[in-house]
Design a protein around this motif. Structure first.
Motif, PDB file in Angstrom:
ATOM      1  N   GLY A  11      -1.367   1.229  -1.682  1.00 19.23           N
ATOM      2  CA  GLY A  11      -0.072   1.128  -0.991  1.00 19.23           C
ATOM      3  C   GLY A  11       1.098   1.048  -1.954  1.00 19.23           C
ATOM      4  O   GLY A  11       0.936   1.040  -3.188  1.00 19.23           O
ATOM      5  N   THR A  12       2.271   0.937  -1.385  1.00 16.27           N
ATOM      6  CA  THR A  12       3.503   0.838  -2.190  1.00 16.27           C
ATOM      7  C   THR A  12       3.551  -0.485  -2.942  1.00 16.27           C
ATOM      8  O   THR A  12       4.147  -0.576  -4.012  1.00 16.27           O
ATOM      9  CB  THR A  12       4.730   0.986  -1.263  1.00 16.27           C
ATOM     10  N   TYR A  69       8.202   7.299  -6.211  1.00 16.62           N
ATOM     11  CA  TYR A  69       7.144   6.581  -6.927  1.00 16.62           C
ATOM     12  C   TYR A  69       5.800   7.071  -6.434  1.00 16.62           C
ATOM     13  O   TYR A  69       5.708   7.799  -5.439  1.00 16.62           O
ATOM     14  CB  TYR A  69       7.259   5.070  -6.651  1.00 16.62           C
ATOM     15  N   ALA A 112       2.301   5.692  -4.908  1.00 15.80           N
ATOM     16  CA  ALA A 112       1.649   4.508  -4.340  1.00 15.80           C
ATOM     17  C   ALA A 112       0.296   4.313  -5.023  1.00 15.80           C
ATOM     18  O   ALA A 112      -0.249   5.240  -5.634  1.00 15.80           O
ATOM     19  CB  ALA A 112       1.460   4.683  -2.835  1.00 15.80           C
ATOM     20  N   ILE A 142      -5.533   3.571  -2.605  1.00 15.33           N
ATOM     21  CA  ILE A 142      -5.023   4.760  -1.915  1.00 15.33           C
ATOM     22  C   ILE A 142      -3.640   4.520  -1.296  1.00 15.33           C
ATOM     23  O   ILE A 142      -3.231   3.388  -1.077  1.00 15.33           O
ATOM     24  CB  ILE A 142      -5.980   5.221  -0.777  1.00 15.33           C
ATOM     25  N   ASP A 143      -2.979   5.625  -1.036  1.00 13.93           N
ATOM     26  CA  ASP A 143      -1.780   5.621  -0.197  1.00 13.93           C
ATOM     27  C   ASP A 143      -2.301   5.491   1.235  1.00 13.93           C
ATOM     28  O   ASP A 143      -3.176   6.264   1.648  1.00 13.93           O
ATOM     29  CB  ASP A 143      -1.058   6.962  -0.401  1.00 13.93           C
ATOM     30  N   SER A 144      -1.801   4.543   1.994  1.00 10.64           N
ATOM     31  CA  SER A 144      -2.462   4.254   3.277  1.00 10.64           C
ATOM     32  C   SER A 144      -2.264   5.341   4.324  1.00 10.64           C
ATOM     33  O   SER A 144      -2.867   5.284   5.396  1.00 10.64           O
ATOM     34  CB  SER A 144      -2.036   2.893   3.828  1.00 10.64           C
ATOM     35  N   LYS A 145      -1.450   6.375   4.032  1.00  9.12           N
ATOM     36  CA  LYS A 145      -1.423   7.527   4.949  1.00  9.12           C
ATOM     37  C   LYS A 145      -2.812   8.150   5.018  1.00  9.12           C
ATOM     38  O   LYS A 145      -3.149   8.830   5.982  1.00  9.12           O
ATOM     39  CB  LYS A 145      -0.380   8.560   4.496  1.00  9.12           C
ATOM     40  N   GLY A 194      -1.057  -0.489   2.163  1.00 14.44           N
ATOM     41  CA  GLY A 194       0.178   0.258   2.395  1.00 14.44           C
ATOM     42  C   GLY A 194       0.771  -0.100   3.745  1.00 14.44           C
ATOM     43  O   GLY A 194       0.049  -0.479   4.679  1.00 14.44           O
ATOM     44  N   THR A 195       2.100   0.036   3.852  1.00 14.94           N
ATOM     45  CA  THR A 195       2.746  -0.321   5.126  1.00 14.94           C
ATOM     46  C   THR A 195       2.460   0.703   6.230  1.00 14.94           C
ATOM     47  O   THR A 195       2.499   0.367   7.412  1.00 14.94           O
ATOM     48  CB  THR A 195       4.286  -0.397   4.973  1.00 14.94           C
ATOM     49  N   ASP A 196       2.184   1.964   5.821  1.00 16.02           N
ATOM     50  CA  ASP A 196       2.172   3.039   6.831  1.00 16.02           C
ATOM     51  C   ASP A 196       1.086   2.890   7.889  1.00 16.02           C
ATOM     52  O   ASP A 196       1.299   3.280   9.042  1.00 16.02           O
ATOM     53  CB  ASP A 196       2.066   4.409   6.143  1.00 16.02           C
ATOM     54  N   ALA A 241       4.205  -3.828   0.949  1.00 17.23           N
ATOM     55  CA  ALA A 241       5.588  -3.823   0.455  1.00 17.23           C
ATOM     56  C   ALA A 241       6.221  -2.485   0.776  1.00 17.23           C
ATOM     57  O   ALA A 241       5.532  -1.475   0.878  1.00 17.23           O
ATOM     58  CB  ALA A 241       5.625  -4.058  -1.057  1.00 17.23           C
ATOM     59  N   MET A 242       7.525  -2.496   0.936  1.00 22.32           N
ATOM     60  CA  MET A 242       8.258  -1.253   1.164  1.00 22.32           C
ATOM     61  C   MET A 242       8.774  -0.674  -0.147  1.00 22.32           C
ATOM     62  O   MET A 242       9.151   0.486  -0.212  1.00 22.32           O
ATOM     63  CB  MET A 242       9.430  -1.511   2.114  1.00 22.32           C
ATOM     64  N   LYS A 272       4.958  -0.962  12.535  1.00 20.96           N
ATOM     65  CA  LYS A 272       5.997  -0.594  11.569  1.00 20.96           C
ATOM     66  C   LYS A 272       7.083   0.136  12.337  1.00 20.96           C
ATOM     67  O   LYS A 272       6.807   1.129  13.010  1.00 20.96           O
ATOM     68  CB  LYS A 272       5.410   0.294  10.467  1.00 20.96           C
TER      69      LYS A 272
HETATM   70  C1  SIN Z   1       1.395   3.454   1.998  1.00 21.92           C
HETATM   71  O1  SIN Z   1       1.400   3.173   3.185  1.00 21.92           O
HETATM   72  O2  SIN Z   1       0.385   3.366   1.266  1.00 21.92           O
HETATM   73  C2  SIN Z   1       2.637   3.973   1.343  1.00 21.92           C
HETATM   74  C3  SIN Z   1       3.866   3.444   1.948  1.00 21.92           C
HETATM   75  C4  SIN Z   1       4.009   1.965   1.846  1.00 21.92           C
HETATM   76  O3  SIN Z   1       3.139   1.195   1.486  1.00 21.92           O
HETATM   77  O4  SIN Z   1       5.144   1.525   2.190  1.00 21.92           O
END
Ligand code: SIN
Length: 337
Positions: A13-14, A28, A30, A62-65, A96-98, A122-123, A168
């Motif tokens: 994540g971010t 950036y 992630a 990983i990037d949570s997408k 990640g937030t996503d 985190a954002m 979110k």
């Molecule tokens: C993610 O979700 O991994 C990237 C975006 C974020 O964490 O804000």
């Protein structure tokens, strides 16, 4: 629960993001900083831990997408080990937030235990001028060691949210989460948690105990998940998307469930409705959720909302959460609930 371990499971994540340009909040990558480095960066005084020790485990990066069954399998394995270990008092997950709301929801369906599982995120990346990750992680640890914490919780921007309600709602601001009409269940102030109301204990959001166990076994086995798709009802929509899905009915991954992100109080455009009726008659399970951020579908008192094919089961979860609930119900054969 003092002197117990707190497992801190990193998934990326971010919060673990890094940019080559200090202060760049969007350009950036992630999932670059390890979870042990995130913890070291906190400089936590031992008073904040009240006798607990932290143990970092990098479950994924990983990037949570890109979140999905493979990482959920690893996460579930690590959490099950934590649940079974009497030395572990709580688990924290950096995410990640996503898609944090989806992971939190899934875990709250499968692991409704008294041992808290606290997700945070985190954002802004770790290299931002004012990153939000360190404070969020510190707050998550404060919640994890709080004696009233239980079940699956998301902590971000000083607020504590239940997995069932959190979503979110902002693409950029650090205060990106909302719990809809229900609101957050607490807040963290200087390392102290102020609960607004007690949390439900030992209660899966959507599954019976048997169904939890069956679904957990399926996920841990690495078997393919039942295919459940989300379709959006909107002005001008046709039934072509659903019909196209149904042409794959004899293929390797036939669709088994459809969640309709309905307009308003559970209504569906008549063209999409006709295609859904065809899918339903072919054996696909259809559930309805509303595309409205707030509120839920309200059915008339005593209405048999699942008996009539033109009024498929209405669920109170958002479409992405309803999709997970339907997949779990299909994998555990517990649709009647
Ligand atoms: C993610 O979700 O991994 C990237 C975006 C974020 O964490 O804000």
């Amino acid at each position: 629960m003092s002197n117990k371990k707190i497992l801190v499971l990193g998934t990326g994540g971010t919060i673990a993001g890094r940019s080559a340009v200090a202060g760049d909040n969007i350009g950036y990558r992630a999932a670059e900083v390890g979870v042990d480095d995130l913890l070291q960066g906190l400089n936590l005084p031992s008073s904040a831990l009240i006798g607990h020790v932290l143990e970092a485990v990098q479950v994924a990066q990983i990037d949570s997408k890109d979140m999905g069954p493979a990482v959920w399998q690893s996460l579930l394995l690590a959490l099950n080990a934590g649940q079974a270990d009497p030395d572990v008092g709580a688990m924290v997950i950096t995410h990640g937030t996503d898609t944090i709301e989806e992971t939190a929801f899934l875990l709250s369906c499968l692991l409704p235990s008294d041992k808290p599982i606290v997700l945070t995120c985190a954002m802004r990346p770790a290299t931002a001028l004012t990153p939000d990750g360190p404070q969020n992680l510190r707050d998550a640890i404060s919640v994890a060691v709080d004696p009233l914490a239980t079940g699956v919780i998301v902590v971000a921007a000083g607020q504590v949210h239940q997995a069932e309600h959190v979503m979110k709602v902002h693409s950029y601001r650090t205060d990106a989460f909302h719990s809809g009409d229900e609101g957050p269940c607490g807040c963290v102030e200087e390392g102290r948690v102020r609960w607004y109301h007690p949390l439900p204990r030992n209660e899966s959001i959507a599954l019976s105990e048997d169904a939890q166990q069956t679904a957990t076994r399926v996920i841990l086995s690495g078997a393919a998940w039942p295919r459940v798709e989300i379709v959006l009802s909107h002005a001008g929509v046709s039934g072509d998307g659903v019909d196209a899905l149904m042409t794959q009915a004899n293929g390797p991954r036939p669709v088994q469930g459809l969640v309709v992100a309905c307009t308003g109080n559970g209504t569906i455009h008549h063209e999409l409705q006709a295609a859904l009726e065809r899918a339903s008659q072919a054996g696909v399970v259809v559930w309805r959720s509303t595309r409205c951020l707030f509120g839920r579908i309200i059915c008339a008192e005593g209405s048999p909302d699942s008996a009539d094919p033109s009024a498929w089961r209405a669920v109170s979860f958002s479409p992405v959460k309803a999709r997970l609930a339907l997949a779990l119900a299909l994998m555990s054969d517990s649709l009647a609930r």
